[in-house]
Design a protein around this motif. Sequence first.
Motif, PDB file in Angstrom:
ATOM      1  N   ASP A 252     -28.605   9.162  -7.612  1.00  0.00           N
ATOM      2  CA  ASP A 252     -29.314   9.489  -6.366  1.00  0.00           C
ATOM      3  C   ASP A 252     -29.272   8.342  -5.360  1.00  0.00           C
ATOM      4  OD1 ASP A 252     -31.026   7.950  -7.943  1.00  0.00           O
ATOM      5  OD2 ASP A 252     -32.838   8.934  -7.231  1.00  0.00           O
ATOM      6  N   VAL A 253     -29.385   7.088  -5.842  1.00  0.00           N
ATOM      7  CA  VAL A 253     -29.317   5.964  -4.898  1.00  0.00           C
ATOM      8  C   VAL A 253     -27.890   5.775  -4.392  1.00  0.00           C
ATOM      9  CG1 VAL A 253     -31.341   4.678  -5.667  1.00  0.00           C
ATOM     10  CG2 VAL A 253     -29.182   4.297  -6.806  1.00  0.00           C
ATOM     11  N   GLU A 255     -25.708   8.265  -3.899  1.00  0.00           N
ATOM     12  CA  GLU A 255     -25.505   9.328  -2.912  1.00  0.00           C
ATOM     13  C   GLU A 255     -26.171   8.975  -1.581  1.00  0.00           C
ATOM     14  OE1 GLU A 255     -27.087  12.679  -4.957  1.00  0.00           O
ATOM     15  OE2 GLU A 255     -25.454  12.721  -6.428  1.00  0.00           O
ATOM     16  N   ASN A 256     -27.330   8.346  -1.660  1.00  0.00           N
ATOM     17  CA  ASN A 256     -28.035   7.936  -0.449  1.00  0.00           C
ATOM     18  C   ASN A 256     -27.231   6.883   0.311  1.00  0.00           C
ATOM     19  OD1 ASN A 256     -30.389   8.211   1.196  1.00  0.00           O
ATOM     20  ND2 ASN A 256     -31.049   6.198   0.487  1.00  0.00           N
ATOM     21  N   ARG A 259     -24.160   8.406   2.060  1.00  0.00           N
ATOM     22  CA  ARG A 259     -24.522   9.039   3.339  1.00  0.00           C
ATOM     23  C   ARG A 259     -24.754   7.981   4.415  1.00  0.00           C
ATOM     24  NH1 ARG A 259     -27.411  12.503  -0.218  1.00  0.00           N
ATOM     25  NH2 ARG A 259     -29.294  11.217   0.005  1.00  0.00           N
ATOM     26  N   ALA A 327     -30.075   1.468   2.508  1.00  0.00           N
ATOM     27  CA  ALA A 327     -29.928   2.914   2.675  1.00  0.00           C
ATOM     28  C   ALA A 327     -31.249   3.641   2.414  1.00  0.00           C
ATOM     29  CB  ALA A 327     -28.839   3.440   1.743  1.00  0.00           C
ATOM     30  N   VAL A 328     -31.987   3.187   1.410  1.00  0.00           N
ATOM     31  CA  VAL A 328     -33.300   3.785   1.133  1.00  0.00           C
ATOM     32  C   VAL A 328     -34.253   3.491   2.281  1.00  0.00           C
ATOM     33  CG1 VAL A 328     -35.323   3.737  -0.373  1.00  0.00           C
ATOM     34  CG2 VAL A 328     -33.032   3.726  -1.370  1.00  0.00           C
ATOM     35  N   VAL A 331     -34.295   5.706   5.424  1.00  0.00           N
ATOM     36  CA  VAL A 331     -34.853   7.064   5.414  1.00  0.00           C
ATOM     37  C   VAL A 331     -36.332   7.105   5.033  1.00  0.00           C
ATOM     38  CG1 VAL A 331     -32.625   8.146   4.955  1.00  0.00           C
ATOM     39  CG2 VAL A 331     -34.058   7.464   3.031  1.00  0.00           C
ATOM     40  N   SER A 365     -36.529   4.913  -7.523  1.00  0.00           N
ATOM     41  CA  SER A 365     -35.092   4.810  -7.774  1.00  0.00           C
ATOM     42  C   SER A 365     -34.803   3.448  -8.375  1.00  0.00           C
ATOM     43  CB  SER A 365     -34.297   4.969  -6.474  1.00  0.00           C
ATOM     44  OG  SER A 365     -34.396   6.294  -5.995  1.00  0.00           O
ATOM     45  N   ASN A 382     -41.653   8.464   0.930  1.00  0.00           N
ATOM     46  CA  ASN A 382     -41.288   9.871   1.171  1.00  0.00           C
ATOM     47  C   ASN A 382     -42.320  10.626   2.002  1.00  0.00           C
ATOM     48  OD1 ASN A 382     -38.750  10.200   0.175  1.00  0.00           O
ATOM     49  ND2 ASN A 382     -39.365  10.921  -1.842  1.00  0.00           N
TER      50      ASN A 382
END
Length: 458
Positions: A252-253, A255-256, A259, A327-328, A331, A365, A382
């Motif tokens: 998941d990290v 993929e983030n 992006r 990246a985290v 968002v 994560s 989040n």
Amino acid sequence: MDFEKLSDIIKDENRIKIGTDIEDKYLSDALNRNKGKADVLIFPINTEEVSSIMKIAYENGIPVTPRGAGTGLVGATIPTRGGIILDLSLMKNIVELDENTLTVTVQPGILLVDLQKFVESKGFFYPPDPGEKNASIGGNISTNAGGMRAVKYGVTRDYVMGLEVVLADGTILNTGGKVIKNSSGLDIKDLIIGSEGTLAIITRAILKLIPKPKKSISAIIPFNSLKEGIDTVIKIIKKNANPTAIEFMESDVIENAERFLKLKFPSDRGKAYLLLTFDGDEEFEIESNYKKVKEVALENNALDFILLDKKDDIERTWKIRGALVTAVEAVSEQEPIDIVVPIDRSADFINYTKVAEKEFGIKISSFGHAGDGNVHLCVIRNGMEENLWNEKSRKLLKALYRKGKELNGLPSGEHGIGINKKPYFIDVTDKINVEYMRRIKKAFDEKGILNSGKSYSI
């Protein structure tokens, strides 16, 4: 504050900013979440200026907050008590490359990326490799930065041979030197390394170099679960394959970061990955080592072993690895953690994060340096309402740090403590340890003006 005396030292008006002329970026850190206040921001260019400024500060009891490139993540560069911000970013010269002693002497403001490029152009290698390449060397020393290559080469402390520092009262102190051994009384240098600017201001460093390895390749190993990957790490280390780096990441990290960077990771088969590097001078040695790892990995449920021997593939993959936190942060607000545990307890700690994630209802994560037990976590907000986030995240963080202690770990492997981690550090650290840290602080800085309130200090 007597600005006239400071202006007598710093005659270039571009190197001294007062009050409202101080930009916000100098009042915070890389997270840019909390902001402090300061009366004056000064950019010294040499040791003598630093010494003169500190003499004025000490005589008048003025707090001083040192900073470098401002890439820290724990609030150590935030001026919480006003006074002077001492920005060392203009002190960025390479003073000397001594090929006979394999040392380079630098000012503290030089960026890691610039130092590494310089020495590698001369056929040498400075191994410490934290994820933030635009950090200053002074900052790296102040946090004893580790990074990807610590499993083979060690951390910043292992490459600092000597320091010139300015003490709180303006005294210039030299410790260590271009010697390989030192059994000459207490090693003051090692007290200053990792002290987060609370004991002295670094103005010059003598760093150890090694010959540059002739070749480097990387490999990706996908697994169906992070547990399988982490459990395999100990077996890889015991195989004596001598990897330069062993990183772990969850899908998941990755993929983030894909992006965020608009880049593609070389594999999408696994839920978790190990990323390794091998370097050396002999092709057959590198090949022998990665074949050992491949054998161990496939015997322990790895889905594949993907060798990266093209420069573009290696750079793209490590660029993704280097952008995981950024990246985290792009968002969602997140709290970065870098707890370090014995390498044989890494799996236990990561397994606990999954339990804690469900218990506290907050996304976690994980990634990090599998080869040295340094687990990096992003505790992700989040969109959670602020009061609820503050309450739940504090409880979660306290539980994570206490679990780290239970596993014989420590609160930080490389980021430092600053102000963000201080309550958790105090909670899990033996009182006698903190007391002796504060006694050492008192010996170096009797008036408590240097970055006080950070880490262990009052």
